[in-house]
Design a protein around this motif. Sequence first.
Motif, PDB file in Angstrom:
ATOM      1  N   SER A 237       0.853  -1.239   0.016  1.00  0.00           N
ATOM      2  CA  SER A 237      -0.004   0.074   0.195  1.00  0.00           C
ATOM      3  C   SER A 237       0.705   0.951  -0.074  1.00  0.00           C
ATOM      4  CB  SER A 237      -1.278  -0.411   0.903  1.00  0.00           C
ATOM      5  OG  SER A 237      -0.075  -0.090   3.021  1.00  0.00           O
ATOM      6  N   SER A 238       1.868   1.282   0.774  1.00  0.00           N
ATOM      7  CA  SER A 238       2.770   2.345   0.539  1.00  0.00           C
ATOM      8  C   SER A 238       3.337   2.991  -0.918  1.00  0.00           C
ATOM      9  CB  SER A 238       3.992   2.257   1.749  1.00  0.00           C
ATOM     10  OG  SER A 238       3.914   1.583   2.705  1.00  0.00           O
ATOM     11  N   HIS A 239       3.970   1.592  -1.445  1.00  0.00           N
ATOM     12  CA  HIS A 239       4.328   1.710  -2.970  1.00  0.00           C
ATOM     13  C   HIS A 239       3.183   2.413  -3.719  1.00  0.00           C
ATOM     14  CE1 HIS A 239       5.442  -0.057  -6.886  1.00  0.00           C
ATOM     15  NE2 HIS A 239       6.513   0.902  -7.092  1.00  0.00           N
ATOM     16  N   ILE A 240       2.137   1.361  -3.217  1.00  0.00           N
ATOM     17  CA  ILE A 240       0.588   1.865  -4.036  1.00  0.00           C
ATOM     18  C   ILE A 240       0.462   3.327  -4.097  1.00  0.00           C
ATOM     19  CG2 ILE A 240      -2.388   1.839  -4.682  1.00  0.00           C
ATOM     20  CD1 ILE A 240      -1.657  -1.100  -4.264  1.00  0.00           C
ATOM     21  N   THR A 241       0.417   3.771  -3.131  1.00  0.00           N
ATOM     22  CA  THR A 241       0.697   5.542  -3.023  1.00  0.00           C
ATOM     23  C   THR A 241       1.374   6.459  -3.120  1.00  0.00           C
ATOM     24  OG1 THR A 241      -0.979   4.969  -0.256  1.00  0.00           O
ATOM     25  CG2 THR A 241      -0.060   7.455  -1.003  1.00  0.00           C
ATOM     26  N   VAL A 242       1.897   6.138  -3.273  1.00  0.00           N
ATOM     27  CA  VAL A 242       3.575   6.386  -4.418  1.00  0.00           C
ATOM     28  C   VAL A 242       3.232   7.166  -5.569  1.00  0.00           C
ATOM     29  CG1 VAL A 242       5.703   6.584  -4.758  1.00  0.00           C
ATOM     30  CG2 VAL A 242       5.268   6.526  -2.061  1.00  0.00           C
ATOM     31  N   VAL A 243       2.699   5.568  -6.347  1.00  0.00           N
ATOM     32  CA  VAL A 243       2.236   5.954  -7.772  1.00  0.00           C
ATOM     33  C   VAL A 243       1.190   6.362  -7.908  1.00  0.00           C
ATOM     34  CG1 VAL A 243       1.618   3.712  -9.828  1.00  0.00           C
ATOM     35  CG2 VAL A 243       3.484   3.075  -7.948  1.00  0.00           C
ATOM     36  N   GLY A 244       0.112   6.661  -7.160  1.00  0.00           N
ATOM     37  CA  GLY A 244      -1.040   7.214  -7.371  1.00  0.00           C
ATOM     38  C   GLY A 244      -0.686   8.725  -7.476  1.00  0.00           C
ATOM     39  N   LEU A 245      -0.014   9.114  -6.774  1.00  0.00           N
ATOM     40  CA  LEU A 245       0.284  10.522  -6.071  1.00  0.00           C
ATOM     41  C   LEU A 245       1.105  11.079  -8.070  1.00  0.00           C
ATOM     42  CD1 LEU A 245       1.691  10.798  -2.235  1.00  0.00           C
ATOM     43  CD2 LEU A 245      -0.259  11.401  -3.419  1.00  0.00           C
ATOM     44  N   PHE A 246       2.446   9.959  -8.041  1.00  0.00           N
ATOM     45  CA  PHE A 246       3.162  10.611  -9.051  1.00  0.00           C
ATOM     46  C   PHE A 246       2.213  10.333 -10.169  1.00  0.00           C
ATOM     47  CE2 PHE A 246       5.934   9.363 -13.045  1.00  0.00           C
ATOM     48  CZ  PHE A 246       6.879  10.479 -12.278  1.00  0.00           C
ATOM     49  N   TYR A 247       1.184   8.947 -10.706  1.00  0.00           N
ATOM     50  CA  TYR A 247       1.624   9.084 -12.212  1.00  0.00           C
ATOM     51  C   TYR A 247      -0.061   9.761 -12.269  1.00  0.00           C
ATOM     52  CZ  TYR A 247       3.937   5.571 -14.021  1.00  0.00           C
ATOM     53  OH  TYR A 247       5.524   4.881 -14.056  1.00  0.00           O
ATOM     54  N   GLY A 248      -0.815  10.271 -11.355  1.00  0.00           N
ATOM     55  CA  GLY A 248      -2.069  11.461 -11.026  1.00  0.00           C
ATOM     56  C   GLY A 248      -1.428  12.214 -11.612  1.00  0.00           C
ATOM     57  N   ALA A 249      -1.035  12.626 -11.693  1.00  0.00           N
ATOM     58  CA  ALA A 249       0.369  14.355 -11.762  1.00  0.00           C
ATOM     59  C   ALA A 249       0.449  14.225 -12.952  1.00  0.00           C
ATOM     60  CB  ALA A 249       1.126  14.737 -10.558  1.00  0.00           C
ATOM     61  N   ALA A 250       1.252  13.311 -13.231  1.00  0.00           N
ATOM     62  CA  ALA A 250       1.922  12.554 -14.782  1.00  0.00           C
ATOM     63  C   ALA A 250       0.524  12.889 -15.999  1.00  0.00           C
ATOM     64  CB  ALA A 250       3.107  11.571 -14.932  1.00  0.00           C
ATOM     65  N   VAL A 251      -0.398  11.918 -15.660  1.00  0.00           N
ATOM     66  CA  VAL A 251      -1.263  12.354 -16.123  1.00  0.00           C
ATOM     67  C   VAL A 251      -1.998  13.660 -16.486  1.00  0.00           C
ATOM     68  CG1 VAL A 251      -3.232  10.968 -16.932  1.00  0.00           C
ATOM     69  CG2 VAL A 251      -1.981   9.349 -15.941  1.00  0.00           C
ATOM     70  N   PHE A 252      -2.744  14.233 -15.566  1.00  0.00           N
ATOM     71  CA  PHE A 252      -2.897  15.674 -16.111  1.00  0.00           C
ATOM     72  C   PHE A 252      -2.486  16.347 -16.871  1.00  0.00           C
ATOM     73  CE2 PHE A 252      -3.349  20.277 -14.789  1.00  0.00           C
ATOM     74  CZ  PHE A 252      -5.121  20.016 -14.520  1.00  0.00           C
ATOM     75  N   MET A 253      -0.931  16.280 -16.584  1.00  0.00           N
ATOM     76  CA  MET A 253       0.205  17.074 -17.602  1.00  0.00           C
ATOM     77  C   MET A 253       0.456  17.239 -18.875  1.00  0.00           C
ATOM     78  SD  MET A 253       1.187  19.908 -15.892  1.00  0.00           S
ATOM     79  CE  MET A 253       2.044  20.437 -17.036  1.00  0.00           C
TER      80      MET A 253
END
Length: 338
Positions: free
Chosen positions: A266-282
């Motif tokens: 879950s720690s890794h999934i949280t980091v992935v979500g934060l990073f890719y969420g912003a990258a997908v938007f940009m």
Amino acid sequence: MKFSPLRLLANTLFFLQMSDASQRVRETNQSVTSDFTLTGLFNHSGPHLALFSLVATIFTMGLLGNAVLIFLIYTDARLHTPMYFLLSQLSLLDVGFPLVTIPKMAADFLQEEGAISFGGCAAQMFFLMLIGVSEGVLLSLMSYDRYVAVCHPLHYPVLMRHQVCLLMVGTSWLSGVLVASIQTSITLHFPYCASHTVDHFFCELPALLKLSCADTSAYELALSISGVLILLLPLSLVATSYSHVLGAVLHMHSAEARHKAFTTCSSHITVVGLFYGAAVFMYMVPGTYHTPQQDNVVSLFYSLITPMLNPLIYSLRNREVQMALVKILFRTGFRSKR
């Protein structure tokens, strides 16, 4: 000498071609020699001064948190495992991300100017893309590490031996260098002969393309397609890995084993979500669907907030890191008393 319409036409075409060529040279020289101006994030009003202080505090916390995590991983023998080796590389990238953007933004704010040279703008864009792509690839490979640890624990020492870890890290860095080199060289090839004011607090590719006086629509389409590949391929690996992990965890009979697997994953999934969420938007949402102000907020999030949160997410939810930190603090306190 006789008047020749053909000679007159030839001379006219020659002068037109020379004029067009000189214009192109002037545009190219202007795009290479002229500075850009960054609009920045803050002015010198009261609320903005408070926000600037908050950004400076988060920046310092992020650097310290990632530096401490790297130090713990390399000094504590219990953390000399493939997962923590990959995590140390993630922290190294998270140190680089804010260093490329925040000091320049802070200097511009304090000096009340936002000028950046063409070379400085190119360097910012290159290193940000290098770090961003490398981090995205590394996060997807870290999900494979969790898949092997949970689904194939007996084969973990072989499947995740040191050579494999080095190959993973090398692949992530090489991917970043390759993509950054291609995208930066193409972007800088366009002439920038109109406005040189970048509506952003650092030189990011989408913001810079808006200033080009050439038609960049074909390149923007290619950029969106490449963004889909660069983002969705790693995300598909993450999704595949964790679908297998979830199935394995649900079949575990030990409650303690399930809790440990859920905690690390879950720690890794949280980091992935934060990073890719912003990258997908940009990079996957077309620029017409978000404003420069939204771009600033999202860019600040993934270049400052996410690097600060990553060490907190892993350290607060990871018993091994907590024990290593306590051990170091105990040693430091014991030596100071002596």
